[in-house]
Structures are given as structure tokens and as C-alpha cells.
Scaffold this motif. Structure first.
Motif, PDB file in Angstrom:
ATOM      1  N   UNK A   1       0.840  -1.182   0.000  1.00 14.30           N
ATOM      2  CA  UNK A   1       0.000   0.000   0.000  1.00 14.30           C
ATOM      3  C   UNK A   1       0.884   1.244   0.000  1.00 14.30           C
TER       4      UNK A   1
ATOM      5  N   UNK B   1      -6.114  -8.507  -0.144  1.00 11.32           N
ATOM      6  CA  UNK B   1      -6.856  -7.240  -0.063  1.00 11.32           C
ATOM      7  C   UNK B   1      -6.351  -6.240  -1.103  1.00 11.32           C
TER       8      UNK B   1
ATOM      9  N   UNK C   1      -7.661  -7.214  -4.441  1.00 15.29           N
ATOM     10  CA  UNK C   1      -9.072  -6.897  -4.624  1.00 15.29           C
ATOM     11  C   UNK C   1      -9.246  -5.398  -4.888  1.00 15.29           C
ATOM     12  N   UNK C   2      -8.513  -4.619  -4.127  1.00  9.35           N
ATOM     13  CA  UNK C   2      -8.566  -3.164  -4.270  1.00  9.35           C
ATOM     14  C   UNK C   2      -8.209  -2.756  -5.690  1.00  9.35           C
TER      15      UNK C   2
ATOM     16  N   UNK D   1     -10.874  -3.722  -8.174  1.00 10.35           N
ATOM     17  CA  UNK D   1     -12.008  -2.786  -8.119  1.00 10.35           C
ATOM     18  C   UNK D   1     -11.671  -1.496  -8.829  1.00 10.35           C
ATOM     19  N   UNK D   2     -10.451  -1.015  -8.591  1.00  6.80           N
ATOM     20  CA  UNK D   2     -10.029   0.230  -9.222  1.00  6.80           C
ATOM     21  C   UNK D   2     -10.046   0.076 -10.731  1.00  6.80           C
TER      22      UNK D   2
ATOM     23  N   UNK E   1     -13.629  -0.158 -12.173  1.00  5.12           N
ATOM     24  CA  UNK E   1     -14.403   1.087 -12.186  1.00  5.12           C
ATOM     25  C   UNK E   1     -13.818   2.086 -13.188  1.00  5.12           C
TER      26      UNK E   1
ATOM     27  N   UNK F   1     -19.661  -0.430  -5.505  1.00  3.77           N
ATOM     28  CA  UNK F   1     -18.251  -0.734  -5.816  1.00  3.77           C
ATOM     29  C   UNK F   1     -17.316   0.243  -5.108  1.00  3.77           C
TER      30      UNK F   1
ATOM     31  N   UNK G   1     -17.058  -0.708  -1.450  1.00  2.78           N
ATOM     32  CA  UNK G   1     -16.229  -1.875  -1.157  1.00  2.78           C
ATOM     33  C   UNK G   1     -14.752  -1.506  -1.186  1.00  2.78           C
ATOM     34  N   UNK G   2     -14.364  -0.764  -2.211  1.00  2.83           N
ATOM     35  CA  UNK G   2     -12.980  -0.350  -2.375  1.00  2.83           C
ATOM     36  C   UNK G   2     -12.502   0.473  -1.170  1.00  2.83           C
TER      37      UNK G   2
ATOM     38  N   UNK H   1     -11.707  -1.581   1.953  1.00  2.42           N
ATOM     39  CA  UNK H   1     -10.407  -2.263   1.957  1.00  2.42           C
ATOM     40  C   UNK H   1      -9.290  -1.266   2.253  1.00  2.42           C
ATOM     41  N   UNK H   2      -9.368  -0.106   1.618  1.00  2.00           N
ATOM     42  CA  UNK H   2      -8.332   0.902   1.838  1.00  2.00           C
ATOM     43  C   UNK H   2      -8.235   1.281   3.303  1.00  2.00           C
TER      44      UNK H   2
END
Lengths: 615, 581
Positions: free
Chosen positions: A405, A601, A604-605, A608-609, A612, B567, B570-571, B574-575
Motif C-alpha cells: 500500500x 486485499x 481486490x482493491x 475494483x479500481x 471502475x 463498488x 467496497x474499495x 479495503x483501503x
């Protein structure tokens, strides 16, 4: 006020010996830069002397013409009399001819003097700039973290310019003024020591008035400069915060404030105007005081027959000649002061110790392309560890992905590997050897590097890819550009590869800049690749181009990739997960996903990014 | 060219009486200055005739006349130069009061640096034109006419001879002055070339070191360095011709006096005193002739600069009150409606908003959420009329914003952007921007509502702490809270928070929004955000994507529908998880 001044004077007296010694050291050092051009500087000085001597000829010739031909007077004999004809008309012509020769000679010497003086000054400036810039190459990266870049730019530009001032408008101008004064007073003494004594009474007055004025003017100019700075910063704020001003209906208030700053500026200027309005008439009046003294005393001596009219006239003309140098001398002190300060700052930079790492180590041959971090600890500031006990290995031909991160310490890994900083504990091995046994240059030679910020600079597109490396051919640049999907864009530019890139890569999109960074890495055949992926999002086409280029880069190189893109991460043989400066997890993509820890995690992040953005 | 100067007419007229006084002093100075060489000439003649007492008499007279001349010169300079400072003052006030009325479009077209240059450098060029430029021109004229009349009256042939090189002096000063100016600009360009090289080197330091570019960089720098050297030597080439030439021309005039004047003395047509006077006149004319070339350059630059200032003054604000403005509406209640609103930014390929229809009731709270570039800020910026819709209309209380007075609208709308600008003053004065006459208590209350005066902020002087360049640097969250206090101090009916709490942590944000809601009472609250955690604090959430409204509802409803909002949710979860220590 008075006590303040006396304190200032005491302090000045105390610091005088030190300053003098210090200035002497400074001058000695400056002399080293002047030495290569000593011929030119010497010639300039010699010509200055000749020119000053020629400068006093005019009044002398007038005196001769007067006393020998126009109003013959035995009291006004001259060394020139022997060479001059007796006939007045011929004589005047001869004097004019001499004056013409003097004028021509003076013009020639002056031209050469100006040339040699500035030639020297400009070359010295170039040399100092070159040395300053070369020294920047030797300073450690850490130095640049601490020093604002604006300050360094000033060192190489303005400060060096001030040094030139020291030479041309400072020392040489002072020499010129002094020489003119010496020559003029010499001529006056030769003509009439008595009258010289009368005239010399005015000189201290001129000097004092000029000195007082300069001091006052300096203060009022400082006030003006302050007021200008205040005006500028207020305007700057207004323009930057214009939306805020308008949103809060604050325009009228701001204008009222502005008016008062504007008024301050006007007041400061009023004071400067007053100083000038007083000074010029005063100095002019002193000039006439000198003339009045000459007429009062000299005139009487003329009537008494002790002095010739021609000599008096010559004095009247010299009176005008010596005024400017005296005024100038009062001003020169300031120029010298600011130039010395500039010199001090430049030498301060040149005296900053260079990177100790740069000189250590020796060239080595790479035996096998592997990288290992062994228990590495690192902190930018003492006690604040950015990396703690980091260990991992990249085997020859392998690709390792580092994920984590924001703020996990990923980019620091790259800086350490390229030896921008020295680690505090542990070792970094390249090809099985500690990188501290190599020179930093030798280490860096092994890597193709793509940093997060591709930083383009003004130059052509080709230069930005090839980096002015003589070993990189035009063909290689074209091939790299084609491989980085840049060729079609570059060829659409009017000058193609020779198209200039604007400052900071203006004219190129974010994605294209990144691709230029990739092309830079592609153009060089190096055993290792270090890739620090940029996080900024780009359009789909560019994204595809980047993916493809990354895969080309990975071929045949041992790679460490600070990865953000899923497509890149999936390509990695092994993955190291960095979290808060420590290695938190490691393994293959599948293993790590199955663990369900930080990696899953992050994964997944990112997915998702990416979905989108794609949507 | 003359039409450019015409804009100065009102300013010049304003000071016409002082100008008259200044020019009278100038006339006196010129005449007295001409009398001085005449006196010296007289002295020489009287001395040649053996008048012993004349020496004293004339010396005293000389000092007296010189003193009068000095006084006239002082008055002249004082009046004429201060007028130029006064006009500079007026012009700068007028320029700035014009500039603050211009809207965003204008500020997008002109960079701050450019505006600064015009308001400072160009203005001072115009000042030079009006002050020294005008004064020297007039002075030159007077001295010329006076000296020339005396000279020509005495010996017109000699006068002609002396004058032969004079126009050459002016011409060469003008010519070389221009060339120096051009070459100097070239030197300046090369100078910025050097500083660009250093700047770029420092900006790309790591990349350049990574690629071992030390030697190549030094070569590149050497290139810029020697370009600068060449340009500077070009300047030296001009100087080394110009200065000697100038001296030579002046000396030619001297030779004319010596040779021809001497011949005239021998002929007996002029006296030695006249001969001396001519020497002095020569000196008096040389400087003005050199000055003439300078004046021409001052004038040219002044006119160019004035043109650049006039250009700014020619811009009219596009967002301003007009004939349509209904001035009788002095209060706003707070309902907002976007009716078929589309916005297209100039030069942009896509529309920022397309056909948006949305209504907010008076006293309602609404959150606008969406990814970067979805148009949510554009939608919010329309409310205080920071920009105009390309199509459609925005209405407040059912009135088109274009019919509402801008002053009333902006008094009623508080707007807090994500990146706010704080002026380098105290925090308190920054807050007072929203209400200049606010009392201490009001500032305290607004600061409290924005959660500013908590212990955690540790401002050294409380709200009197100076911020900006000379003060302390505020953190992003502190800046945002100052901006919030600033927007709330005037009790606006509508408050627009455009990502205004993005740097505040989630817990503080929750309390902050409650306090804001409490302070706003029945006012309307519009919250623009990209954070789900912020949006969920409000009952009604509107989701934007690519310039259109794609969804609307409460947090729970939107999550249940599982679209873009879900969406994003959810993101962000996690962050949060990854950032937790």
C-alpha cells in the motif's frame, strides 16, 4: 538613532580585521579563476591606463592653443611648444591634428579595453558555472533532499552574474576612476600646483555629498524594493485567490488594502525622488563652486600675470572631468559588497563535501545477474525506519514483483539498489557482491531503470530517449520507440524525432511520458531491469501499450518491479508484499491469494479500481 | 500608436496645473543653465582685458545663478517626477480594481506571472514614459532652443560646425540602444536556458544518476553555458563599437570648436570669452544628445507596455450583473434547481455535464458522489455562479441565477472547495473574509462550528496565528476547516462543500458535519464528495458518472442496488483496512 549608529560603528571596527583577511582569501580564490585569462586582464588594465592618460589631453591642447596662438602669453609655456609651428593658423591646425590623433587612438584603445575586459569576465563566469554544475554531479542525493532547488539554481545563475559585476563594474571601473583622477590631477599639477590646491578644496565636499546621498538613496531604494515586493506579493495573492475574493464579495476590501500598499509604494518612491531632486542640483552647484573658486583666485593671478589664461581655461575644463569619477567611487563600495556575498555563497557550495560513495569502490565484472537484499535497515532521518530488516532474493532471469500500500517503502528499495542512499544496516548484493565494493556508476550501469516520474527535459524526442548517450544509435532509438508504441505518434510530429519536447514534457500526455520512460530502458542492453510503475491512470489504448511494453522489457532481464497493475503482478514469478517497511508476505500469486492476507486485499482493491476505471 | 496613448488623457488632465508648474520651473532651469556658460565667457573676456575685480564679481554672480538654477531644477524634478508616481498609483489602482471584477475565464487565459508582469513591469515602463521620458524631452527642447539661439546669434557658422556630429550622436545612441536591448533579451533567454538546465537536472536527478548521465549532463550544460557566453560576447561587440564611437563623435565636436573657433579668434571675429563659452555649450549639448537616444527608447517601450495594459483593461467580465438583474430581490431562501443543465468546457472534447435535472429543497441536505471527472464539482460550481451553464439554467428560489444580483447570491452561498486558498494573514482575518465587520465572538463561533479551536491544532497564537509564507504552514485538514469557518461566518442560506472535508479523518468529519448542520439551521447543504463514508452521513445521495446522474437514494438503498456506489464502497472499506495501524 545616534547611539545605534555608534554601536554599528563599533561593531564594524571590531570586525574590520577579520573581514579584511577574509576578503583577501576570497580575492585570492577569485584570482585562481582569473589566472587563465591573465593576458587579457593585464592588457585590459594597461589599455585602461593609456586611455585615462589620453583622456586628459583635450584641455592640455586647448591650453597650448590658447597660450601660444589665440592669446600669446609667455607664462603659459608648454612642452609641446618645440614641435609646433610659429604661424598661428598652421599652429591651430597642428593642435587639431594632434587632438584628432589622440581621439582616434583613444577610441581604439577603448574598444580593445572593453573587449578584453568583458572577454575575461564572461569566460571566468563560464568557468565558474561549469565548475558549480560539475560539483552538483558529485554531491550526494541526500544533499538535494535538503536543499531547495531554487537556491541551487540561483548559485549557478545570479550569484555568478554578480561576480562578473565585481570584476567589470567593480574592480575595473574603480581602477578606471582612480586612473582618470590621477591623470587629471597630474595634468593640473603640471599646469599650476597653486591652482590645483585651490580646486582640490572642492573634492572632499563632492565625495561627502555623494557618499551621504548614496547612503540615503540606498535606504530609500531598499524601501522602494520592499514596497515593490509587497505590491507583488499582494497582487500574486489576489490573482491566486481571485475566486475566494469574488465568492466572498471581498473585492472592494481587497482593493482598499491594495490602495494602502500602493500608497506605501508611492511614498517610498517620493523619498527616492526627493533624494535625487536634491542630489543632482547640489552636486551641480558644487561643480560651479569649483569653477567660481578657479575664476576668483585664478582670475586674479591671470590679471597679475602669474598665470596664463590658457591654464585657467584648462582648469575650468578639468573641473568637469573629475566630477564623475569622484561620485562613482562613492557608489562602488556597494557593488563590491554584494559581489563578495555572491562569491561567498558560490564557494560555500563548492566547498560542500562530495558524495563519499562516489570515490569508493572499484570497477568490477558482473558474474551472474542476481540481486539480494540481506537484512536491510534504512532511515532517511535518524531513528525513523523506513525499511526494517528487509530480505529477499531475485534469481538470474527471474521477475520479482514488490507490492504494498502507499507508504510501504517500495520506492525506497529502488533508491537503495541504485545507491542513491547508503543503507544503515545489512547488505545489498548484486551478482553476489556487496554494492559498496563497486562505484555507484558501475552499479547503475547494470540496470535499465524506469522510475515512477519519467521526468522529460527540454531537448528533442530522440535526446529524451537516448539521453545524449553516444553509444546509443539513431536506429536503436527508433526501434525502442517502435517497441514502446511511440513511433506512430512521434512520426506524426512535424520534426519527428527531432521535435523539441517542451519544458517538463509539455505537449505529451501522461501516458506518452511514461512510454518515453520505457523507451529509455528499452534502448539499453542491461542485465537488470528496475521498474517502478506509475499509479496515474491512463486511457485504455495507452494502458494496452504500456502492458505490451512491460512484457517486452521483461524479456531476458532479471527484474524487480514495483507493481500496481494486475497484469504486471500476474507475470511475476514471485511476489514480495511490503507493509510498513517490513516484508509481510511472500510467495506466488496463487499462494498469496489463498493466504487471504494483505496481498489478497491489495489485489481486490486494484481489481475494483481497474474495473471502475474501465467502466 | 497615438491611439494607445489616448487612454492616458484623463490622467494627464487630472494633473494639468501641476504639470504647468513643473514646466515653468523647467523653462527657468533651461534659461539659467544657458546663462552660466555665458557668464564664464564674460569672465574670461574681462580677465583678458585686465579687469582684476571682475574675477570676484563674476564668481559670486556665477554661484548665485547656479543656486537659482539648482532650485529651479529641484522644483522641476520634484513636481514632474512625483506626477508620474501619482499617475502610476492611479493606473495601478484602476487596473487592479478592473482585474478583480474579471471572472474565471479571464484568469484561465492569463497566467498569474503574466498578469504580475503587466501590473508591475509594464506599469513602471509607462511611468518612465510619463516621468523621465516627458521631462527629458521638454528639457532637451528648452536647452536646445536656448543654447542654439545664443550660439547662432554669436557665430552661426561655428554653431553649424559643432552641430554636424550632434545628430549622429543621437542616431547612434538610438540605434545601439535598440540593438543592445535586442541582444540583451537574447542574453536573458540564454540565461534562462542555463537556469532551465539546472532546474531540469535537479528535477530529474534520480533518473539521470540512474543512467549515469553525469558527463552527458555536463556537456549539455556546457552547451547552454557557451550559448550564454556567445550571446554575452555579442553584447560586448555592440558595446565595444558603441562607447568608443560615442566618445569619438563628442571629440569631433571638440575639434571643431578648437580648430574653427580658434581660427575665428585669430580672425578677430569672436573673443576668447566666446570661444570658452562654446566649449561649455558643447558640454551642455552632449549629454542631451546622448539622452535623446535614451528618451526614444523609453518612449517606445512605454508605448508597448501601455498597449499591454490597455489589452487587460479591454476585457469585460462575462459573469456580472446586467440589465436582466432584479435588484429588488435582496434575500435568498435556499431551494436550488438545475434545469436541463449542460456544461461544456472550452477546448474539452466531452461535456462535463449533460442535461442534468435536479432539485434541492430549502433546508435539505444532499450529497453528490462520483469518481474523478464525473462532473460533481462542475454541478456545485454552478451554484455560486463560478461558471455559467452552456445550456439550461440554474434557479434559486425559482429565480434564474442570471437574474439575481451577484452580490446577493454570493452573500447567500457559502462555497468551500477542496483546495482552498488562504491569504498570508492571521487565521482570524482569513475567517473574516466572509464577513469583514465580524466581532470576536462571531469569529470564535464560526471557528468552533468548523472545529478549529480544539487543543489539537496547537496554533502558537490561537486564531491570531499568521499563516502562509511568513507564518506557519497549515495541514490540509486545518486549511479546510479554516475555509469552512470562513464560509459559515456570514450565515449563508446555502452551503456548498466541494470535497471540503477530504483531509479530515472520518471520525472528526462525522462530528464536523453534525456541527455544520446544526449551525446551518434551516439552510440548504450541498456536499460533494468521492468518499462513501462522507456521503452516507446524508439522507439523500445523488450518484454522478460521466456528467450524468446515474442513481439516487439513501446509503442503504444505493448499496442494495449494487451499482457504482456499492463498488466505491467496497474499495474504500479495503483501503481503510490497509491503512489501519
Amino acid at each position: 538613532m545616534s547611539s545605534g549608529r555608534s554601536i554599528g560603528r563599533d561593531a564594524a571596527r571590531e570586525s574590520v580585521p577579520d573581514t579584511a583577511r577574509y576578503d583577501a582569501a576570497l580575492f585570492k580564490r577569485l584570482w585562481l579563476y582569473l589566472r587563465p585569462y591573465a593576458d587579457f586582464a593585464g592588457a585590459s588594465l594597461a589599455l585602461l591606463m593609456i586611455n585615462s592618460a589620453l583622456g586628459v589631453a583635450g584641455p592640455l591642447l586647448t591650453q597650448v592653443a590658447f597660450d601660444r596662438y589665440l592669446k600669446p602669453d609667455p607664462a603659459g609655456g608648454s612642452f609641446l611648444d618645440r614641435f609646433l609651428p610659429a604661424d598661428p593658423f598652421e599652429g591651430i591646425l597642428a593642435v587639431c591634428a594632434i587632438y584628432f590623433a589622440v581621439a582616434a587612438l583613444s577610441a581604439i584603445t577603448r574598444a580593445i579595453q572593453i573587449h578584453t575586459m568583458h572577454y575575461t569576465g564572461q569566460h571566468v563566469m563560464r568557468d565558474i558555472r561549469r565548475e558549480v554544475f560539475a560539483h552538483l554531479q558529485r554531491l550526494p542525493v541526500r544533499y538535494f533532499d535538503r536543499t531547495p532547488s531554487g537556491r541551487l539554481v540561483t548559485r549557478a545563475t545570479t550569484d555568478v552574474g554578480v561576480l562578473n559585476e565585481l570584476f567589470t563594474s567593480g574592480l575595473v571601473a574603480i581602477a578606471g576612476d582612480v586612473l582618470t583622477l590621477v591623470c587629471a590631477f597630474g595634468a593640473m599639477l603640471y599646469l599650476s600646483p597653486r591652482l590645483t590646491l585651490v580646486y582640490v578644496c572642492v573634492a572632499p565636499l563632492v565625495f561627502i555629498v555623494s557618499f551621504v546621498f548614496r547612503r540615503y538613496a540606498r535606504n530609500s531604494f531598499r524601501d522602494v524594493r520592499k514596497a515593490v515586493a509587497k505590491l507583488a506579493s499582494f497582487l500574486q495573492e489576489c490573482f491566486t485567490g481571485i475566486t475566494e475574493l469574488q465568492l466572498f464579495n471581498h473585492e472592494r476590501h481587497a482593493l482598499r488594502d491594495f490602495e494602502s500598499i500602493n500608497e506605501e509604494h508611492r511614498e517610498a518612491n517620493y523619498r527616492a525622488v526627493r533624494a535625487h531632486a536634491l542630489f543632482f542640483p547640489a552636486i551641480d552647484w558644487l561643480n560651479y563652486l569649483g569653477l567660481a573658486l578657479l575664476i576668483a583666485f585664478g582670475g586674479r593671478w591671470v590679471v597679475d600675470g602669474a598665470l596664463s589664461l590658457g591654464v585657467l581655461l584648462a582648469f575650468l575644463l578639468y573641473g568637469r572631468m573629475v566630477f564623475r569619477p569622484i561620485q562613482d567611487l562613492a557608489e562602488k563600495y556597494n557593488v563590491l559588497q554584494s559581489a563578495m556575498a555572491g562569491a561567498e555563497r558560490i564557494f560555500g557550495l563548492l566547498d560542500t563535501a562530495p558524495d563519499p560513495a562516489a570515490s569508493s569502490g572499484s570497477p568490477r565484472q558482473l558474474e551472474e545477474p542476481s540481486v539480494e537484499f540481506r537484512n536491510v535497515w534504512f532511515a532517511y532521518d535518524d531513528g525513523h525506519w523506513v525499511l526494517q530488516d528487509v530480505s529477499f532474493e531475485v534469481r538470474p532471469g527471474e521477475m520479482l514483483a514488490v507490492v504494498g500500500h502507499t507508504g510501504a517503502g517500495k520506492s525506497t528499495l529502488v533508491s537503495l539498489l541504485l545507491r542513491f542512499y547508503e543503507i544503515q544496516r545489512g547488505e545489498i548484493l548484486v551478482g553476489g557482491r556487496d554494492i559498496r565494493e563497486w562505484t555507484p556508476e558501475e552499479v547503475r550501469k547494470q540496470f535499465s531503470v524506469v522510475l515512477q516520474d519519467p521526468t522529460l527535459f527540454s531537448g528533442t524526442v530522440a535526446e529524451n530517449i537516448g539521453l545524449a548517450d553516444p553509444s546509443v544509435s539513431d536506429r536503436a532509438i527508433r526501434r525502442a520507440a517502435a517497441n514502446a508504441h511511440l513511433a506512430s505518434h512521434i512520426e506524426s510530429l512535424s520534426a519527428a524525432y527531432e521535435e523539441p519536447v517542451l519544458e517538463r514534457g509539455g505537449g505529451l500526455s501522461v501516458g506518452q511520458k511514461q512510454l518515453v520512460g520505457f523507451a529509455r530502458a528499452l534502448v539499453r542492453e542491461r542485465p537488470f531491469l528496475v521498474l517502478d510503475e506509475a499509479t496515474s491512470s491512463v486511457d485504455l489504448d495507452t494502458e494496452r501499450a504500456i502492458r505490451d511494453t512491460v512484457s517486452k522489457l521483461l524479456v531476458g532481464r532479471t527484474s524487480i518491479v514495483i507493481a500496481h497493475r494486475l497484469s504486471t503482478i500476474r507475470r511475476a514469478g514471485r511476489i514480495v508484499v511490503l507493509h510498513r517497511g517490513r516484508v509481510a508476505e511472500r510467495g506466488t500469486h496463487e499462494d498469496l491469494l489463498a493466504q487471504g492476507g494483505i496481498y489478497s486485499q491489495l489485489y481486490k482493491l486494484q481489481s475494483l479500481a481497474e474495473t471502475s476505471e474501465a467502466a | 500608436m497615438l491611439s494607445t496613448l489616448f487612454t492616458l488623457r484623463p490622467y494627464l488632465l487630472r494633473y494639468r496645473w501641476r504639470y504647468a508648474g513643473g514646466f515653468i520651473a523647467l523653462l527657468f532651469r533651461g534659461l539659467l543653465a544657458t546663462a552660466l556658460p555665458y557668464l564664464i565667457g564674460q569672465a574670461i573676456d574681462l580677465l583678458a582685458a585686465g579687469d582684476r575685480e571682475a574675477a570676484y564679481r563674476i564668481a559670486v554672480l556665477l554661484l548665485g545663478v547656479a543656486a537659482c538654477k539648482g532650485i529651479a531644477q529641484y522644483v522641476m524634478r520634484w513636481i514632474l517626477i512625483t506626477i508620474s508616481r501619482d499617475i502610476e498609483y492611479d493606473l495601478r489602482n484602476d487596473l487592479s480594481s478592473h482585474l478583480v471584477r474579471l471572472d474565471r475565464r479571464f484568469y484561465e487565459r492569463y497566467r498569474t506571472g503574466d498578469l504580475m508582469a503587466r501590473a508591475t513591469n509594464d506599469l513602471s515602463q509607462v511611468r518612465s514614459l510619463l516621468g523621465p521620458g516627458l521631462m527629458y524631452t521638454a528639457e532637451l527642447g528648452v536647452v536646445f532652443v536656448a543654447v542654439l539661439s545664443v550660439m547662432a546669434w554669436t557665430d552661426w557658422v561655428l554653431t553649424l560646425l559643432i552641430f554636424a556630429p550632434m545628430p549622429l550622436i543621437s542616431l547612434s545612441v538610438g540605434y545601439f540602444g535598440r540593438r543592445t536591448h535586442e541582444q540583451f533579451q537574447m542574453v536573458q533567454r540564454c540565461f534562462s536556458g542555463i537556469s532551465t538546465r539546472v532546474q531540469e537536472h535537479l528535477a530529474g536527478l534520480r533518473m539521470l544518476r540512474a543512467y549515469n548521465q553525469g558527463i552527458q549532463e555536463q556537456e549539455r550544460f556546457a552547451g547552454a553555458n557557451s550559448e550564454h557566453l556567445d550571446a554575452s560576447l555579442g553584447l560586448v561587440r555592440i558595446w565595444r563599437t558603441f562607447y568608443p564611437l560615442l566618445e569619438l563623435l563628442v571629440r569631433f565636436a571638440g575639434i571643431a570648436v578648437l580648430g574653427f573657433g580658434g581660427w575665428r579668434v585669430l580672425q578677430g571675429s569672436i573673443t576668447v570669452g566666446t570661444f570658452t563659452m562654446f566649449w561649455y555649450f558643447l558640454g551642455m549639448l552632449t549629454w542631451p544628445m546622448i539622452g535623446m537616444g535614451v528618451v526614444v527608447n523609453i518612449t517606445q517601450r512605454g508605448i508597448v507596455s501601455l498597449g499591454r495594459i490597455n489589452e487587460l483593461m479591454g476585457n469585460r467580465p462575462e459573469i456580472a450583473d446586467s440589465v436582466r438583474t432584479k435588484h429588488r430581490i435582496q434575500r435568498v431562501r435556499g431551494s436550488i434547481e438545475w434545469r436541463n443543465v449542460s456544461v461544456v468546457y472550452p477546448k474539452a472534447s466531452s461535456t462535463a455535464l449533460s442535461e442534468v435535472n435536479l432539485r434541492v429543497q430549502e433546508g435539505e441536505s444532499l450529497a453528490l458522489i462520483g469518481p474523478v471527472g464525473s462532473g460533481k464539482s462542475t454541478l456545485a460550481n454552478l451554484v455560486p455562479r463560478l461558471l455559467e451553464p452552456t445550456e439550461g439554467a440554474v434557479l434559486v428560489d425559482g429565480v434564474d441565477l442570471r437574474e439575481l444580483s451577484l452580490g446577493v447570491l454570493r452573500r447567500s452561498v457559502g462555497h468551500v472547495p477542496q483546495e482552498t486558498f488562504l491569504f498570508s494573514r492571521t487565521i482570524s482575518r482569513n475567517i473574516c473574509l466572509g464577513k469583514p465587520d465580524a466581532t470576536e465572538e462571531e469569529v470564535q463561533a464560526a471557528a468552533a462550528a468548523a472545529m478549529l479551536n480544539t487543543e489539537g491544532d496547537s496554533f502558537p497564537d490561537g486564531l491570531q496565528t499568521l499563516v502562509g509564507e511568513r507564518g506557519i504552514t497549515l495541514s490540509g485538514g486545518q486549511k479546510q476547516r479554516v475555509a469552512l469557518a470562513r464560509a459559515m461566518i456570514g450565515h449563508p442560506r446555502i452551503l456548498v462543500l466541494d470535497d471540503a472535508t477530504s483531509s479530515v479523518d472520518a471520525e472528526t468529519e462525522h462530528e464536523l458535519l453534525q456541527r455544520i448542520r446544526w449551525r446551518m439551521l434551516a439552510g440548504t447543504l450541498l456536499i460533494v464528495t468521492h468518499r462513501v463514508s462522507t456521503a452516507r452521513l446524508v439522507n439523500r445521495i445523488v450518484v454522478l458518472e460521466a456528467g450524468r446522474i446515474v442513481d439516487e437514494g439513501s446509503h442503504r438503498e444505493l448499496l442494495a442496488r449494487g451499482g457504482l456506489y456499492a463498488r466505491m464502497h467496497e474499495r474504500q472499506l479495503i483501503e481503510e483496512e490497509l491503512s489501519r495501524p
